[in-house]
Design an enzyme around this catalytic site. Structure first.
Site: not given
Length: 641
Positions: A298, A300-302, A384, A437, A446, A587
């Protein structure tokens, strides 16, 4: 304990980095509807603030508020990436995706209920359940899992999920304790049908209850724990004005996004910039069973949007002390705003000794207490639960900690008499297995250490062999390597060398003539263990290294790419670094992969005690001496000796 809540609807959205408000979401939706982009049955897979470029914010020229939406037509599968301007009341861009090349949109909320209906109506799936003695499908929980990308005919051009099953015979039973192993349904979410069933083996459904709320499982509650109360009679030491947070010499802006969750912006210390933006924009959870569940992984964010599933935190349960809360505003798949009350918790914690010394010559005996500011949220993604914590310390240290808890994802475990090897999991209850897993998070840092002109040095420590300059063999030295180009900056941690990465200013020095800097201290844990030739490794390329450094680009926000679901691979950080730009005195963005490889223990069942992972950033020559000499003794009996 005091609930000094600050609500999201009290903020004005006036600052370019403030989270989008409910009114702004509705205004953006009206713009898309007027442009003909929301014809039925189009749904929002993601909706959030399209942040302005960094230079526009830093020069106070960011005057437009823009929103970004991922739209999917659930009848045709057509997917559109849309950006709207609230200032100009128009659609700025609307790009139609090519799913085989671009990937699919994230999972929709309604997909969960849809999949349950589809599989339970499918004769082949019902027959597979019946062969296992499971005839009452109302007691079966269908668990849809993102499909990955393994090529035709499995995924090809389909928007799809793969579905496992668990038995929940009683309302409060823990379904994860009763997996139906060996069978999976492959569901086309557009055609709304099961197009394939894999039925490879049969194992008994584990029978032992995992209901940790049941006294028969957990035993009676212990009675020996006495209350702990944390009070600040004069109130907390921080100030929160909308999303702007100040504490001691720290200041920052708090953000929240349905995909990334908690975001921190313009972090400064003593009015000196440290980071422009900090977030955890991706995490991948690959499972290591190479047989029936080879596809189980997974993002999980995307794929699922961790921020959308944020918990409403409760005083005394999730947060303890003098708390300030921020609500979060996200949207449903219709683009309608939804408030998550108390999504973000802000408080102070005592953290033991800051510094202490009893001097044998001058008789001074002094101690100081460390204190930290905590900014956190918790989210539940399937089985989870994840707590994301950012800590800011009096001495300038920044720490990110992830707390992992919840319930293990389970499979059936062969009995010894079956004489079947099962080297990829742990038996956590009779006949119940938890596969090995990983949880690999990607931090996007940044950096702006004393300005935007930064560079990164890799620092190893080692001993030296006996020689003319080291006759007794006791010398310890640093080996410093400057990372000058993106192609050079994909790096692995090395505990044997004590490896750290130092982010330096190329424009400002301390009193010793050395660049001011912050050092990233990684944990010693494996990066992605999947074979580099695997589909997973292509899709989770960011997890191949513990460190990446790239030139800042406003479109480079997600380490696995914009559209992760069913993407064929190669997007995100590998693509960002392929340009091989100069990163020396530029940067730059520092990306850090971290997280545990979880070999489950019986003690992790039926609910897992918190395990922790994270990283630390420490000032290194950022100050000319200990910056906490002015911290007073904590009480009269700790006065200077």
């Amino acid at each position: 304990m005091t609930d000094t809540a600050v609500r999201a609807d009290q903020t004005t959205g006036a600052h370019p980095l403030d989270p989008a408000t409910a009114a702004e979401y509705l205004a953006g939706r009206e713009i898309m509807a007027a442009a003909g982009l929301l014809a039925e049955p189009t749904r929002f897979a993601y909706y959030g603030l399209a942040e302005p470029p960094k230079d526009a914010v830093l020069t106070n020229t960011a005057t437009d508020r823009r929103l970004r939406a991922y739209l999917v037509n659930t009848a045709t599968g057509e997917s559109t990436d849309v950006v709207v301007s609230l200032k100009d009341h128009k659609v700025v861009t609307a790009r139609t995706l090519d799913p085989p090349a671009d990937g699919q949109m994230p999972i929709l909320d309604s997909d969960f209920a849809l999949v349950d209906e589809i599989v339970k109506a499918d004769p082949g799936w019902r027959a597979a359940m019946a062969r296992r003695g499971l005839h009452d499908v109302s007691q079966i929980r269908a668990c849809p899992i993102t499909a990955g990308a393994f090529g035709p005919p499995d995924d090809d051009r389909r928007r799809m999920v793969r579905v496992l099953a668990f038995v929940q015979a009683r309302e409060h039973d823990l379904a994860w304790a009763h997996p139906v192993d060996g069978v999976a349904a492959y569901v086309d979410l557009i055609d709304k049908k099961v197009f394939k069933i894999t039925d490879e083996f049969e194992l008994p459904v584990p029978a032992e209850s995992g209901d940790y709320d049941d006294e028969a499982v957990r035993g009676p509650h212990r009675t020996t724990l006495r209350p702990i109360e944390i009070t600040q009679p004069e109130g907390p030491s921080f100030n929160l004005n909308g999303t702007w947070l100040q504490w001691q010499d720290w200041s920052m802006r708090i953000g929240f996004d349905a995909r990334e969750g908690l975001t921190l912006h313009q972090i400064s210390l003593h009015e000196r910039p440290v980071m422009y933006r900090a977030s955890i924009p991706e995490m991948v959870v690959p499972y290591g069973d190479p047989k029936f569940r080879y596809w189980q992984a997974y993002f999980d964010s995307g794929e699922y949007l961790v921020g959308k599933w944020a918990n409403s935190l409760e005083l005394g349960c999730d947060c303890l002390g003098e708390i300030a809360y921020l609500d979060a505003t996200v949207t449903d798949e219709g683009g309608q705003p939804r408030t998550i009350p108390n999504a973000i918790c802000i408080h102070e914690e005592d953290f033991g000794i800051l510094w202490k010394h009893t001097d044998i010559f001058n008789g001074s005996a002094q101690s100081r207490r460390q204190r930290r500011l905590v900014v956190s949220y918790f989210t539940t993604v399937g089985n989870y639960d994840y707590g994301f914590y950012w800590y800011f310390y009096l001495d300038g240290t920044v720490e990110c900690e992830i707390k992992l808890t919840g319930v293990l994802f389970t499979s059936a475990h062969p009995s010894p008499e079956m004489n079947r090897a099962h080297p990829y999991s742990t038996e956590v209850a009779p006949g119940l297995a938890a596969p090995f897993h990983q949880h690999l998070f990607s931090a996007r840092l940044d950096m702006t250490v004393d300005g935007v002109a930064n560079a990164v040095e890799e620092v190893d420590v080692s001993g030296l062999p006996v020689g003319p300059d080291n006759p007794y063999g006791n010398a310890i030295v640093q080996q410093v390597t400057r990372l000058t180009h993106e192609s050079q900056a994909g790096r692995r941690a090395d505990a044997a060398r004590g490896r750290t990465w130092r982010i330096i200013s190329t424009e400002r020095s301390n009193r010793f003539g050395h660049p001011t800097s912050y050092t990233l201290y990684p944990e010693s844990a494996p990066a992605l263990l999947a074979d580099p030739a695997s589909s997973l490794a292509r899709r989770a390329g960011f997890a191949a290294n513990h460190l990446w450094v790239t030139r800042y680009h406003p479109g480079h926000r997600y380490p696995a790419g914009d559209f992760v679901n069913q993407h064929p691979g190669g997007a995100g950080l590998p693509a960002f670094a392929a340009g091989d730009q100069d990163i020396d005195g530029a940067d730059i963005v520092v990306w850090h992969t971290f997280g545990p490889t979880h070999v489950p223990r019986p003690e992790d069942w039926p609910v897992m005690p918190v395990t922790r992972c994270g990283f630390t950033l420490k000032p290194t020559g950022f100050f000319d001496r200990n910056p906490t000499l002015d911290v007073p003794p904590p009480s009269s009996h700790c006065s200077p000796g």
